[in-house]
Design an enzyme around this catalytic site. Structure first.
Site, PDB file in Angstrom:
ATOM      1  N   GLN A 147       0.825  -1.219   0.000  1.00 41.58           N
ATOM      2  CA  GLN A 147       0.000   0.000   0.000  1.00 41.58           C
ATOM      3  C   GLN A 147       0.856   1.264   0.000  1.00 41.58           C
ATOM      4  O   GLN A 147       0.495   2.270  -0.607  1.00 41.58           O
ATOM      5  CB  GLN A 147      -0.904   0.028   1.234  1.00 41.58           C
ATOM      6  CG  GLN A 147      -2.097  -0.896   1.137  1.00 41.58           C
ATOM      7  CD  GLN A 147      -2.950  -0.838   2.390  1.00 41.58           C
ATOM      8  OE1 GLN A 147      -2.962   0.153   3.116  1.00 41.58           O
ATOM      9  NE2 GLN A 147      -3.671  -1.902   2.659  1.00 41.58           N
ATOM     10  N   PRO A 164      -4.662  -6.226   6.014  1.00 46.44           N
ATOM     11  CA  PRO A 164      -5.355  -7.102   5.062  1.00 46.44           C
ATOM     12  C   PRO A 164      -4.536  -8.381   4.850  1.00 46.44           C
ATOM     13  O   PRO A 164      -3.309  -8.321   4.809  1.00 46.44           O
ATOM     14  CB  PRO A 164      -5.380  -6.280   3.769  1.00 46.44           C
ATOM     15  CG  PRO A 164      -4.951  -4.902   4.126  1.00 46.44           C
ATOM     16  CD  PRO A 164      -4.176  -4.983   5.403  1.00 46.44           C
ATOM     17  N   ASP A 172     -10.783   2.678   3.195  1.00 43.09           N
ATOM     18  CA  ASP A 172      -9.642   3.596   3.358  1.00 43.09           C
ATOM     19  C   ASP A 172      -8.549   3.350   2.323  1.00 43.09           C
ATOM     20  O   ASP A 172      -7.773   4.254   2.003  1.00 43.09           O
ATOM     21  CB  ASP A 172      -9.053   3.491   4.773  1.00 43.09           C
ATOM     22  CG  ASP A 172      -8.463   2.125   5.073  1.00 43.09           C
ATOM     23  OD1 ASP A 172      -7.250   2.031   5.280  1.00 43.09           O
ATOM     24  OD2 ASP A 172      -9.214   1.132   5.098  1.00 43.09           O
ATOM     25  N   GLN A 173      -8.499   2.117   1.772  1.00 42.36           N
ATOM     26  CA  GLN A 173      -7.434   1.800   0.813  1.00 42.36           C
ATOM     27  C   GLN A 173      -7.631   2.504  -0.533  1.00 42.36           C
ATOM     28  O   GLN A 173      -6.689   2.637  -1.312  1.00 42.36           O
ATOM     29  CB  GLN A 173      -7.348   0.281   0.590  1.00 42.36           C
ATOM     30  CG  GLN A 173      -6.936  -0.497   1.845  1.00 42.36           C
ATOM     31  CD  GLN A 173      -6.816  -1.984   1.564  1.00 42.36           C
ATOM     32  OE1 GLN A 173      -6.043  -2.409   0.712  1.00 42.36           O
ATOM     33  NE2 GLN A 173      -7.584  -2.792   2.274  1.00 42.36           N
ATOM     34  N   HIS A 184      -9.978   4.783  10.061  1.00 38.42           N
ATOM     35  CA  HIS A 184      -8.897   4.698   9.073  1.00 38.42           C
ATOM     36  C   HIS A 184      -9.180   5.588   7.867  1.00 38.42           C
ATOM     37  O   HIS A 184      -8.297   6.253   7.337  1.00 38.42           O
ATOM     38  CB  HIS A 184      -8.751   3.251   8.567  1.00 38.42           C
ATOM     39  CG  HIS A 184      -7.814   2.424   9.396  1.00 38.42           C
ATOM     40  ND1 HIS A 184      -8.095   1.129   9.760  1.00 38.42           N
ATOM     41  CD2 HIS A 184      -6.602   2.701   9.920  1.00 38.42           C
ATOM     42  CE1 HIS A 184      -7.095   0.654  10.481  1.00 38.42           C
ATOM     43  NE2 HIS A 184      -6.179   1.586  10.596  1.00 38.42           N
TER      44      HIS A 184
END
Length: 329
Positions: A68, A95, A261-262, A284
């Protein structure tokens, strides 16, 4: 971040440091204060270059979190990148690699880029020792996304895994318990959760867990997952994942709580307006929006969704992206 000072509550941990060092190397940057326990860093980026890079948390720190950190950088590199990321593939508080491949990858590729993630070895708490290899080509710019229609659930599938010293029976128990739990709410769909034993030469240490994915008629993917640990009943692991999935399906959003949030950094970098319908905004996500707005010229708004179903707790996350252009292409 251009030579900015950032203060870090509680100090830098091993995984954070691996991520910072990798980004420093990816862009010929300067990093001051980059040591474990440091509460303040200064980072000055240079030009993002592609090529082969290695990052190792040396613990069970998550390779998915390293990915990420790297991804928004290598998308705007001068040439293709090959990243060897080492650490935990299925770690708590991050994750699981299965989530990254099964949910994050196809969903984030809607921004109009693609990448390849090769799982060389799986690594679990406390040893780590896992490795993934990421292949990624740079893009000129990212397209915005519009994920506002959830559609109906058309498929539910997943994998329950064991590795190392654990018997396959545990995977079968996790899978069966998860299916029973989902069946109470969703009766008319075939649920296919494969029990698997990871090959010994592709896993370091002992671990277990499960991921369950729901696919919808509009191409959305939402998931629930859980990890086994010593003393935790296999049925409980399966039920936890199933309940997380059902919870994610209940709010009516197009993304689950883990994906929310990703996507923020990609929405911020994209050219144009992105809209995502989600469940309640996680802490997040609030944090990601705060920093994305500070680091880019993007503007976010979050509004309660005007739903036909008043029981749904859904929100629209909208972003006017900054329209980052890759100067190298």
């Amino acid at each position: 971040m251009d030579g900015d000072r950032v203060e870090i509550d509680g100090g830098i941990m091993e995984g954070h440091l691996s991520g910072l060092e990798m980004v420093r190397d990816l862009c010929d940057g300067k990093l001051n204060g980059g040591e474990i326990g440091s509460t303040e860093i200064t980072f000055t980026p240079g030009k993002i270059k592609g090529g082969t890079h290695i990052a190792d948390t040396k613990t069970a720190g998550s390779v998915c979190l390293l990915m990420q950190v790297a991804m928004p950088c290598v998308l705007f590199a001068a040439s293709p990148s090959e990243l060897h990321l080492k650490g935990g593939t299925n770690a708590e508080m991050a994750p699981q690699i299965d989530y990254t491949v099964m949910v994050f990858k196809p969903m984030v590729e809607k921004f109009n880029f693609s990448f390849n993630c090769d799982i060389k070895k799986r690594g679990y708490y406390p040893k780590g020792g896992g490795e993934i290899v990421l292949h990624m080509s740079p893009v000129k710019e990212l397209s915005p996304i519009n994920l506002t229609e959830r559609g109906t659930v058309t498929k539910i599938y997943g994998r329950a895994f064991v590795a190392g010293a654990l018997p396959i029976k545990l995977a079968k128990d996790m899978s069966a318990a998860a299916v029973r739990c989902i069946r109470r709410e969703i009766r008319d769909l075939y649920i296919n959760i494969q029990p698997v034993r990871e090959p010994d030469d592709q896993a370091v240490g002992t671990g277990s867990g499960i991921i369950i994915v729901a696919e919808t008629s509009t191409g959305c993917l939402l998931a629930g997952s859980s990890l086994g640990k010593r003393g935790k009943n296999a049925d409980k692991v399966g039920i936890e994942a199933a309940e997380m999935l059902l919870q994610n399906l209940k709010h009516g959003g197009t993304v689950d709580d883990s994906l929310q949030d990703q996507l923020i950094i990609f929405m911020a970098l994209a050219k144009g307006v992105s809209r995502v319908k989600s469940g309640p905004i996680t802490l997040h996500t609030q944090t990601a929006i705060h920093f994305a707005e500070q680091l880019t010229k993007a503007k976010f708004t979050v509004t309660k969704s005007e739903e036909e179903n008043p029981g749904n707790d859904t929100y629209i996350i909208e972003c006017q992206g900054m329209g980052m252009i890759n100067p190298n292409l």
